[in-house]
Design a protein around this motif. Sequence first.
Motif, PDB file in Angstrom:
ATOM      1  N   MET A 799      -6.446 -34.801 -87.122  1.00  0.00           N
ATOM      2  CA  MET A 799      -7.292 -33.624 -86.881  1.00  0.00           C
ATOM      3  C   MET A 799      -8.769 -33.977 -87.082  1.00  0.00           C
ATOM      4  O   MET A 799      -9.645 -33.549 -86.320  1.00  0.00           O
ATOM      5  N   LEU A 800      -9.056 -34.752 -88.121  1.00  0.00           N
ATOM      6  CA  LEU A 800     -10.442 -35.166 -88.368  1.00  0.00           C
ATOM      7  C   LEU A 800     -10.956 -36.046 -87.237  1.00  0.00           C
ATOM      8  O   LEU A 800     -12.105 -35.906 -86.791  1.00  0.00           O
ATOM      9  N   LYS A 801     -10.127 -36.957 -86.771  1.00  0.00           N
ATOM     10  CA  LYS A 801     -10.545 -37.823 -85.665  1.00  0.00           C
ATOM     11  C   LYS A 801     -10.790 -37.012 -84.400  1.00  0.00           C
ATOM     12  O   LYS A 801     -11.718 -37.286 -83.633  1.00  0.00           O
ATOM     13  N   GLU A 802      -9.958 -35.995 -84.190  1.00  0.00           N
ATOM     14  CA  GLU A 802     -10.146 -35.143 -83.009  1.00  0.00           C
ATOM     15  C   GLU A 802     -11.470 -34.376 -83.100  1.00  0.00           C
ATOM     16  O   GLU A 802     -12.145 -34.167 -82.092  1.00  0.00           O
ATOM     17  N   MET A 803     -11.826 -33.955 -84.304  1.00  0.00           N
ATOM     18  CA  MET A 803     -13.124 -33.296 -84.488  1.00  0.00           C
ATOM     19  C   MET A 803     -14.257 -34.202 -84.030  1.00  0.00           C
ATOM     20  O   MET A 803     -15.195 -33.777 -83.354  1.00  0.00           O
ATOM     21  N   LYS A 804     -14.174 -35.462 -84.423  1.00  0.00           N
ATOM     22  CA  LYS A 804     -15.212 -36.414 -84.035  1.00  0.00           C
ATOM     23  C   LYS A 804     -15.222 -36.639 -82.523  1.00  0.00           C
ATOM     24  O   LYS A 804     -16.285 -36.645 -81.886  1.00  0.00           O
ATOM     25  N   GLU A 805     -14.027 -36.813 -81.936  1.00  0.00           N
ATOM     26  CA  GLU A 805     -13.941 -37.076 -80.501  1.00  0.00           C
ATOM     27  C   GLU A 805     -14.483 -35.911 -79.682  1.00  0.00           C
ATOM     28  O   GLU A 805     -15.142 -36.112 -78.662  1.00  0.00           O
TER      29      GLU A 805
END
Length: 1441
Positions: A799-805
């Motif tokens: 979820m955190l990586k998706e926020m960045k992407e």
Amino acid sequence: MAALLRSARLLKYSSASLLHVLGNSRHAPAAGRLYSGAVGTPRIGFCVRQTVPGRLNVNSLFSYRSALPCVSCRQYGVVPEQRGMRDEPSGAVRSKQAQQFDWALAKLDNSVRRTGRVTKTLLLRIFHDICRTGYPSGNQALLLLRSCGSLLPEVPQTERIELSQRIWDKLQELGSIYDVSHYNALLKTYLQNEFKFSPTDFLAKMEAANVQPNRVTYQRLIAAYCEDGDIEGASTILGFMKTKDLPITEAVFNSLVTGHARAGDMDSAEGILSVMKGAGIEPGPDTYLSLLNVYAEKGDIAKIKQTMETMENGDIYLMDRDLMQVVFSLTKAGHQQYVPEIVERMRHERGYVPDAMNLCLSLITHGHEEAAFSVLKSFTGLLAESQTNDSPDLGNFFLRHCVNMDKPVENIAAFCKDLKDSGLHSSPLHFTLQFALEAKKTTMAIALMRMMKDEGFPLRPHYFWPLFTHHQKDKNIPGVIEALKGMQELGLPADVDTFSNYILPSFPSVDSAHTSFKEAGVHLDTDSLIAAELRTEASRGNFAGLLSLMSSPAIPAIDLSSFRSSLISGFRGFQDVEIMAKITELLYKDARFSNADPETSENVSYFLYNLIDSLNEKEVQSKEEKLREYFSLLKNMNINISMNIFRGIRNILDPYHVPELIKDVFALVDKKENGMATDVALLKGSEGRLLFLERVLAELKAEGKPANSTLKKMIALLCTEEKLEQALELKTQYEADMTPATYAMLINMCCLLDNAEEALKLKRELASKDSVVALDSQKYMALVRVLSKHGKLEEAIEMLKEMKEKDVPLREGTFNLLIAAMNTAAMKGDSNTIRRLQETIFTLGLAKPSNKLCAPLIACYLESGDIAGAFDAVWECHNQYNQMPKIHDLVCSLVEKGDAALLQKVMEFLSQERGEMMMLYDLFFAFLQTGRKKEAHKIIETPGLRARVTRLQWFAEKCIAAQQMEPLENMVDMTIKLFECDRDDMYHYLLRLCKETNNWRTAEATWMKMQEENLAPRERTLRLLAEILKNNNQEVPFEVPEVWFEEVKSQPEMLEQESRNASSPRERVTTSSKEATVEDFKLKLLSLCKKGQAQEAFGILKEADSRGMVLGPATYDNLIKALLASGNIEDAIAVKNIASSHLPRFCLSDNANNLFIISQVKRCQANDALKIFKGMLQADQVPSQFTISRLVQGLANEGNAQDIQEVEALVKTLGSVKLSNIMFVNNTALAHIKNGDIDSAVELLESVYTQNTENQNASISFVFRKVLEANNDAALDRLSAMAERLCNHFASYRAATDLFLAYLDMGRTEEAKFLLQRCAAVNEQKGVMFTYMLRAAQKPGQAAKIKRLSELIPDFTEKENIYSHLMKCYSLDKDLSSAKALYERMQAEGVKAEDLTLKRLALLYTEAGETLPFQEPPESFSFYAEKLNQQRLESMGPAGN
């Protein structure tokens, strides 16, 4: 001095015979010449070297006290009789004067430190503030007078003189006594501003005022003669100085150099240097500077260079500021060609830039902007080198001052071009235009805009708005036309806002505007003008013209919102219903008036709602037939409204008893579109709404139409009621109609209900449907929290990586949710989860490392008892992120565990990274926290340890927040010998905690310690101690300092006791009446006032008045305040009359007037109080907020609504007084109720919530409380009906919630129950209820209210919260029996007692001397309070999504 005046023209000057020097030192210290006036003022030629003990040092460069400007000549004499009548200000007045002087000095000093100058605006502001007190001190007068000279380089010299005269006269009128320092400051002002005056007359004025001149006076009088080249006059003063054996210093010789040169005798001017050497004084830099200035006036550059070479050979150097004096002299004398040669010699010392800026300002003020620009370019290069951005904007001060001084536009444009070409300014023309607009210079502004256009810069209509506003205020139509022509000449068309807000309002009518435009040759056939006319016709009710204009094909597209209010205002008359209907049809069907998104906008529907809402009951009933006709016509035109709009209109019309009209409105609802075979629209509540939406969904599915909008509404309603299973079933049934927004609502609800599996499933479904869509940061954080909590760490990281992407920023509002997620892991001891989350967050750049984000990792180790792991984590955080979280908790844990080896290692680490002193404080606080007094003593007695205010304050505030008395007491005791420790601060912290815990015994012991320590506490500390003792009915063993501007509480018992013991002071005055003087009476009277013995003081005043004594305005004012504070308004008026009879100009101070207003209100004389209030404003006095609120309440009690509105309008003109608008609304409503006009009160209060969505949290509890206290059942019935209507029809719940809590406060539990039955939504206002409980728990005696609230609404918060706050109340009440009963109840119900609750209960047991039936939590109050806050944040975080 009389002899000097008689011999004014008889003495001749002889330099050899008259010299009497101070000594044979070469010259005074260099520091003495660092500031002898700002650059750009006439060089006087002397500088005061001597300082007088107790006076301000006039020789300091880096202090404002070094500036020596001042005043004017008129009325600087004070007759001796008036001087004798000057009263001595009271202690309170002197204290206020001292505080105000410090404030004003700090303001001016800061300005001089930063810029080397003072602005006229700042000086006038300080002047008005000082005048407002009514009693300016001598220091304040001197401060203002010294600021009227060279410190104002932007102000012409004539204006400086006028300003100084104004200040001199006003302060003298207010009672300032001028001594020789003021007259010397006046002389300095004359010299700096080149004001011509007669030194002989000046001495005569001083003699008349009984002020004796001193050496500085004579030196400046000599300088004045020398400025005019009058050597004979200077000789007269020199001769008198010799007869009085006054030393002749270097400053006198400097003036003589100038004097001889101005007299045309350059040989004698140069010969002064030889005379000085013969007298044993070596010429210093100031003397050579005087010589350079006279050479500059002659334009003799050769002599200037020769003199400078002589100085260099003699190791004498001039500062840059001195050379700037030479530049100014050259320029002023017309020899600008030599300026570059002098500028090249400057060394760019520290302070060069502000001095050079002031030189530029002075040169511009004197009309030498070309020379100023050459100086400007000499130092802007220095600024450009230090500029960090790519777009430098240097020289703004120069351009602004050129504009203010009305310099030719061509010259200013040339300066702008040069600055831009040199790379010193990115857009100088834009900034210059801004300055011209601010200065309201129309011609200059238009000329600058023309230049900007020629250079290719785009122009905007709003550039002209300041000009139009200026002309509109002055009703200057020719000025408006001129500005409009300027716009046309520049090819800049006026837009709609410009026409409607700034141009057309300047004309009586639209036709007259057209006529004026035509006569002036202005052609304006533009769409913007037509749109502005549309607004104007709508506001004036000219519907025929409006319809014609709207029907015209030439009319541009304009949204209804831009003229809705004007149209409603005209429609309310209902003059021509048919045309109104046609206009409405145009709004509904013509795309030009409804160009907004049709899915999110219902322009005509909202227009109809607002139209009905604008009508009151009387208007609706009188115009019912026309309204029905209007709605009937709309039905025939096939105009429809939504169900929600109908409900709103119906709720407005219901109380007006117009059922037929409601039916006509209902006819506009499209039954088919809303899925209504019957009157489903009349269903209320969520059940009815669900039934309706289910029916609509079924019909849409049967017809094969998209149902995404209806599905979203239904799922939103189910989520609101936390019916997750039903919502998920609905999602499965209508999978094809699910939108990303609907998925987001379901995901949020799953996170809220801690359902990680379903939340993750929904998120994956959403990603498979639309991989591009992104959630908001709150929902991502809710997912991270719930996934990490249930062991799905990898999914949480995804979820955190998706926020960045997807570039979703971690906003401040969701930052705490992330911390809560990591704290949840910390409570479980899951360090791996915290590390992975931290590393991901920091690596992706979602947040920067901070103590808050790093703290959960250390808390995790500490919670599990792994202190070594905690230290390793701290070291890791410091090494990787430069953060050191939870050091205090770590050290405390080590001290408690007794791990000396690890503690030594931690201390070495802290010493290396934070310094030894910070390490010692960390160890000291840890020993205090854990009760190791002996070890703490050793630490604080470390040689060389100094007081660190911020560290001591941090620990004190920590103890106060956690209510930890013992550690705080120990810190106060142990720091008694700590170097530079403010002992008053220490005791003030301790007393604050005593007040929090209502511990008067410790406060009393603290007072004894302060006496043993021989400490003189500040007034704030004494007042705090007195408050604690009074609240507990204990005697106050000292005199309490009074603060006059605060409300004085009535103290009849104290006054009665003191009056019995106060006979002796009165007797001392009366028995020695033969010897008593005015000062004796004043001293005794003020002493009695301070002790609260106002009646005794009044008796002394009457005796003094019978003897014909005048005691002075300050004495009268203090007695009036004392009488008013004791509630005796008649005697206060009598004192005022006595004062006015002796002092015709006597007026009350701000504080006295405030007390007068409050006293009048208490006596139900609000109208008299209002007159005093208006008088204060006329006298430029500012009433206090407390006074204004009491006045408004008094007017409300008398039913005077009109005067309340007048007070509100007057208060808005006071920028310094900020009062909530709801205060005026509440009291206006109470005034209507007092007059029996309940309808107006209800209408006013209802409009607060219905007309502005931003007012939904405005509280009207004050109205409910007053109505309940008055037992006004009629008003209560109407207000309760209003609250119910707002709740059930407008979804506005604050009024009903306020009424419910008012019932609870008054103990009317049955009414509160009944209200809950009628307004069920009040049960959901958990935030307001929780806030009510928090506030109640802050004061003793509130436990019953919290119990009643929990009985009526058991689920407004968790039981743990209710019980913990009840325990806090019992702790404040010292009620051990109730606390025991509560604890037993918690055990019986299986409610776990929080550590903080147990800590409070343990304290009650300990204070009562009883044995604890449980183990007391070992940590501090603050530890458990912080832990509890984190837990609540974690549980409440997702709810906010």
